[in-house]
Design a protein around this motif. Structure first.
Motif, short mmCIF file in Angstrom:
data_model
loop_
_atom_site.label_atom_id
_atom_site.label_comp_id
_atom_site.label_asym_id
_atom_site.label_seq_id
_atom_site.Cartn_x
_atom_site.Cartn_y
_atom_site.Cartn_z
N SER A 131 -50.91 -69.46 -80.38
CA SER A 131 -51.96 -70.46 -80.17
C SER A 131 -53.19 -69.85 -79.49
CB SER A 131 -51.43 -71.62 -79.32
OG SER A 131 -50.39 -72.30 -79.98
N LEU A 132 -52.94 -68.97 -78.53
CA LEU A 132 -54.04 -68.40 -77.76
C LEU A 132 -54.40 -66.99 -78.19
CD1 LEU A 132 -53.04 -69.65 -74.17
CD2 LEU A 132 -54.57 -70.72 -75.83
N ASN A 133 -53.65 -66.45 -79.13
CA ASN A 133 -53.91 -65.11 -79.65
C ASN A 133 -53.92 -64.08 -78.52
OD1 ASN A 133 -54.46 -63.17 -81.63
ND2 ASN A 133 -56.69 -63.38 -81.37
N ILE A 134 -52.82 -64.07 -77.76
CA ILE A 134 -52.70 -63.13 -76.65
C ILE A 134 -51.39 -62.35 -76.79
CG2 ILE A 134 -54.05 -64.51 -75.02
CD1 ILE A 134 -51.47 -65.60 -73.89
N ASN A 135 -51.24 -61.34 -75.97
CA ASN A 135 -50.03 -60.51 -75.97
C ASN A 135 -48.83 -61.33 -75.50
OD1 ASN A 135 -48.14 -58.57 -74.25
ND2 ASN A 135 -49.13 -57.35 -75.86
N TRP A 136 -47.65 -61.04 -76.10
CA TRP A 136 -46.45 -61.80 -75.75
C TRP A 136 -46.10 -61.64 -74.28
CZ3 TRP A 136 -41.61 -61.23 -73.70
CH2 TRP A 136 -40.69 -62.26 -73.96
N ARG A 137 -46.23 -60.44 -73.73
CA ARG A 137 -45.92 -60.21 -72.32
C ARG A 137 -46.88 -60.96 -71.40
NH1 ARG A 137 -44.43 -53.72 -71.93
NH2 ARG A 137 -42.53 -53.82 -73.22
N SER A 174 -42.68 -72.64 -76.76
CA SER A 174 -42.07 -71.32 -76.56
C SER A 174 -43.15 -70.29 -76.26
CB SER A 174 -41.29 -70.91 -77.80
OG SER A 174 -42.19 -70.72 -78.90
N ILE A 175 -42.71 -69.14 -75.75
CA ILE A 175 -43.64 -68.05 -75.47
C ILE A 175 -44.34 -67.60 -76.75
CG2 ILE A 175 -43.86 -65.70 -74.56
CD1 ILE A 175 -43.18 -67.81 -72.49
N GLU A 176 -43.57 -67.52 -77.84
CA GLU A 176 -44.14 -67.09 -79.11
C GLU A 176 -45.18 -68.08 -79.60
OE1 GLU A 176 -44.87 -64.78 -82.47
OE2 GLU A 176 -43.86 -64.33 -80.56
N SER A 177 -44.90 -69.37 -79.44
CA SER A 177 -45.86 -70.40 -79.86
C SER A 177 -47.14 -70.31 -79.04
CB SER A 177 -45.23 -71.78 -79.70
OG SER A 177 -46.17 -72.79 -80.02
N ILE A 178 -47.00 -70.09 -77.75
CA ILE A 178 -48.18 -69.96 -76.87
C ILE A 178 -48.97 -68.72 -77.25
CG2 ILE A 178 -48.91 -69.56 -74.48
CD1 ILE A 178 -46.50 -71.21 -73.59
N ARG A 179 -48.24 -67.62 -77.54
CA ARG A 179 -48.91 -66.37 -77.93
C ARG A 179 -49.77 -66.56 -79.16
NH1 ARG A 179 -48.92 -62.55 -81.45
NH2 ARG A 179 -47.29 -63.54 -82.73
N LEU A 185 -56.61 -62.73 -67.42
CA LEU A 185 -57.10 -63.94 -68.07
C LEU A 185 -57.92 -64.80 -67.11
CD1 LEU A 185 -53.97 -65.11 -70.09
CD2 LEU A 185 -55.92 -63.80 -70.93
N ALA A 186 -58.79 -65.60 -67.70
CA ALA A 186 -59.53 -66.57 -66.90
C ALA A 186 -58.59 -67.68 -66.45
CB ALA A 186 -60.68 -67.15 -67.72
N MET A 187 -58.97 -68.34 -65.36
CA MET A 187 -58.12 -69.40 -64.82
C MET A 187 -57.90 -70.52 -65.82
SD MET A 187 -56.74 -68.84 -61.93
CE MET A 187 -56.13 -70.50 -61.73
N THR A 188 -58.90 -70.81 -66.66
CA THR A 188 -58.74 -71.87 -67.66
C THR A 188 -57.63 -71.51 -68.66
OG1 THR A 188 -60.54 -70.84 -68.91
CG2 THR A 188 -61.10 -72.71 -67.50
#
Length: 206
Positions: A27-33, A20-25, A2-5
């Motif tokens: 929001s940013l549409n990224i992999n949970w890991r 939570s991790i799930e909420s961040i996932r 990922l980019a630093m931003t």
């Protein structure tokens, strides 16, 4: 990676907004890991720096031209030196490169150091000045004389390593005054610099 931003966003959401991790996932549409990796571990990727190569970056020539360009941008556009003049001045100092090498360096320097015709504070690297080396240049100082303020010429010797400077007034910018004042400054410092850099001072060059 990922980019630093994006990494900073993940850490901000996790640490400052208790997401939570799930909420961040989501929001940013990224992999949970991936979200977990950057949210809960003290991990900051190393930024890969592109190291420029070639004589303009690995030898003194790039520093010389950079200084000339910085000086020229303080002058009216018509008085600034051309790439050809830069090249000719370098040749007189023993430059082994080509005219195209100088042109490429100037073009890149202007792209990274100027904005709308003005020098901007971008891309500068910290200069390392060895102890005992000095720089010499003329300057102008305003003093009071007979109740009025007048400008006088001064010769200034600076020591960048220790951030010390010595100055002495002189009646004119000619070679006789230059040499006499250098002697007086050396008496002030009670020694002789290992190297004295004199940039583009016609009085000294001649």
């Amino acid at each position: 990676m990922l980019a630093m931003t994006d990494i900073n966003t993940i850490r901000n959401l996790r640490n400052n907004h208790d997401q939570s991790i799930e909420s961040i996932r989501k929001s940013l549409n990224i992999n949970w890991r991936t979200a977990k990796k950057y949210a809960d571990k003290d991990f900051v990727p190393k930024i890969k720096l592109h190291k420029r190569s070639g004589m303009m970056y690995e030898e003194k020539w790039g520093d010389i031209v950079s200084l000339w360009l910085t000086e020229d941008f303080k002058l009216p556009r018509k008085k600034r030196r051309t790439n050809k003049q830069f090249f000719n001045d370098l040749i007189e100092s023993g430059f082994p490169g080509s005219y195209r090498t100088v042109c490429n360096f100037v073009q890149e320097w202007k792209a990274t150091h100027t904005d709308k015709g003005e020098v901007k504070d971008l891309g500068y690297e910290r200069l390392e000045h060895p102890a005992g080396e000095a720089q010499l240049d003329f300057g102008t100082m305003e003093v009071e004389k007979d109740g009025s303020f007048v400008d006088i010429k001064i010769l200034v010797m600076t020591f960048p390593f220790s951030n010390r400077a010595f100055g002495i007034a002189l009646p004119a910018e000619n070679q006789e005054c230059l040499l006499e004042r250098i002697k007086q400054i050396l008496k002030q410092i009670n020694g002789v610099p290992t190297v004295i850099r004199i940039d583009n001072m016609s009085t000294a060059v001649v």
